[in-house]
Design a protein around this motif. Structure first.
Motif, PDB file in Angstrom:
ATOM      1  N   MET A   1       0.831  -1.200   0.000  1.00 22.24           N
ATOM      2  CA  MET A   1       0.000   0.000   0.000  1.00 22.24           C
ATOM      3  C   MET A   1       0.869   1.254   0.000  1.00 22.24           C
ATOM      4  SD  MET A   1      -2.824   1.518  -0.109  1.00 22.24           S
ATOM      5  CE  MET A   1      -4.291   0.755   0.485  1.00 22.24           C
ATOM      6  N   ILE A   2       1.926   1.227   0.785  1.00 20.72           N
ATOM      7  CA  ILE A   2       2.832   2.379   0.838  1.00 20.72           C
ATOM      8  C   ILE A   2       3.487   2.598  -0.519  1.00 20.72           C
ATOM      9  CG2 ILE A   2       5.003   3.218   1.833  1.00 20.72           C
ATOM     10  CD1 ILE A   2       4.041   1.939   4.512  1.00 20.72           C
ATOM     11  N   GLU A   3       3.960   1.533  -1.132  1.00 21.18           N
ATOM     12  CA  GLU A   3       4.596   1.673  -2.453  1.00 21.18           C
ATOM     13  C   GLU A   3       3.599   2.183  -3.496  1.00 21.18           C
ATOM     14  OE1 GLU A   3       7.746   1.583  -3.553  1.00 21.18           O
ATOM     15  OE2 GLU A   3       8.151   1.513  -1.412  1.00 21.18           O
TER      16      GLU A   3
ATOM     17  N   ARG B   1      -2.657  10.678   2.759  1.00 20.02           N
ATOM     18  CA  ARG B   1      -2.975   9.241   2.855  1.00 20.02           C
ATOM     19  C   ARG B   1      -1.710   8.428   3.044  1.00 20.02           C
ATOM     20  NH1 ARG B   1      -6.003   8.826  -2.403  1.00 20.02           N
ATOM     21  NH2 ARG B   1      -4.914   6.858  -2.525  1.00 20.02           N
ATOM     22  N   LEU B   2      -0.644   8.807   2.331  1.00 18.90           N
ATOM     23  CA  LEU B   2       0.637   8.118   2.469  1.00 18.90           C
ATOM     24  C   LEU B   2       1.186   8.279   3.881  1.00 18.90           C
ATOM     25  CD1 LEU B   2       3.040   6.552   1.321  1.00 18.90           C
ATOM     26  CD2 LEU B   2       3.925   8.723   0.431  1.00 18.90           C
TER      27      LEU B   2
ATOM     28  N   VAL C   1       2.570   5.917   9.199  1.00 20.78           N
ATOM     29  CA  VAL C   1       2.421   5.925  10.659  1.00 20.78           C
ATOM     30  C   VAL C   1       1.867   4.586  11.138  1.00 20.78           C
ATOM     31  CG1 VAL C   1       1.146   6.964  12.588  1.00 20.78           C
ATOM     32  CG2 VAL C   1       2.252   8.419  10.895  1.00 20.78           C
ATOM     33  N   LYS C   2       0.876   4.040  10.434  1.00 18.40           N
ATOM     34  CA  LYS C   2       0.329   2.725  10.801  1.00 18.40           C
ATOM     35  C   LYS C   2       1.428   1.665  10.781  1.00 18.40           C
ATOM     36  CE  LYS C   2      -4.339   3.274   8.927  1.00 18.40           C
ATOM     37  NZ  LYS C   2      -5.236   2.796   7.852  1.00 18.40           N
TER      38      LYS C   2
ATOM     39  N   GLU D   1       2.945  -0.583  13.956  1.00 18.74           N
ATOM     40  CA  GLU D   1       2.986  -2.045  13.941  1.00 18.74           C
ATOM     41  C   GLU D   1       4.405  -2.561  14.192  1.00 18.74           C
ATOM     42  OE1 GLU D   1       0.537  -4.283  13.871  1.00 18.74           O
ATOM     43  OE2 GLU D   1      -0.849  -2.587  13.973  1.00 18.74           O
ATOM     44  N   ARG D   2       5.370  -1.901  13.617  1.00 19.24           N
ATOM     45  CA  ARG D   2       6.760  -2.319  13.826  1.00 19.24           C
ATOM     46  C   ARG D   2       7.219  -2.074  15.257  1.00 19.24           C
ATOM     47  NH1 ARG D   2      10.208  -1.262   8.329  1.00 19.24           N
ATOM     48  NH2 ARG D   2       8.715  -2.278   6.956  1.00 19.24           N
TER      49      ARG D   2
END
Length: 56
Positions: free
Chosen positions: A12-14, A40-41, A46-47, A51-52
């Motif tokens: 999604m990021i890419e 949006r990016l 941040v999400k 998670e990391r």
């Protein structure tokens, strides 16, 4: 977080990065559409960072 979720988040990021680059090229950096994609990016990044951090 499963490996599949990480791959999905990375994808999604890419995808958003590519979309952002196209929008900058087509509309310019200050256009409303470009800014919306950039926001949006930012949210997706941040999400992913949250998670990391859970893994640490």
């Amino acid at each position: 977080m499963s490996k599949n979720a990480v791959e999905k988040g990375g994808y999604m990021i890419e995808k958003l990065r590519e979309e952002l680059h196209r929008a900058i090229h087509l509309y310019g950096i200050t256009h409303e559409k470009t800014i919306e994609i950039s926001q949006r990016l930012d949210i997706e990044i941040v999400k992913e960072q949250k998670e990391r951090m859970k893994k640490i």
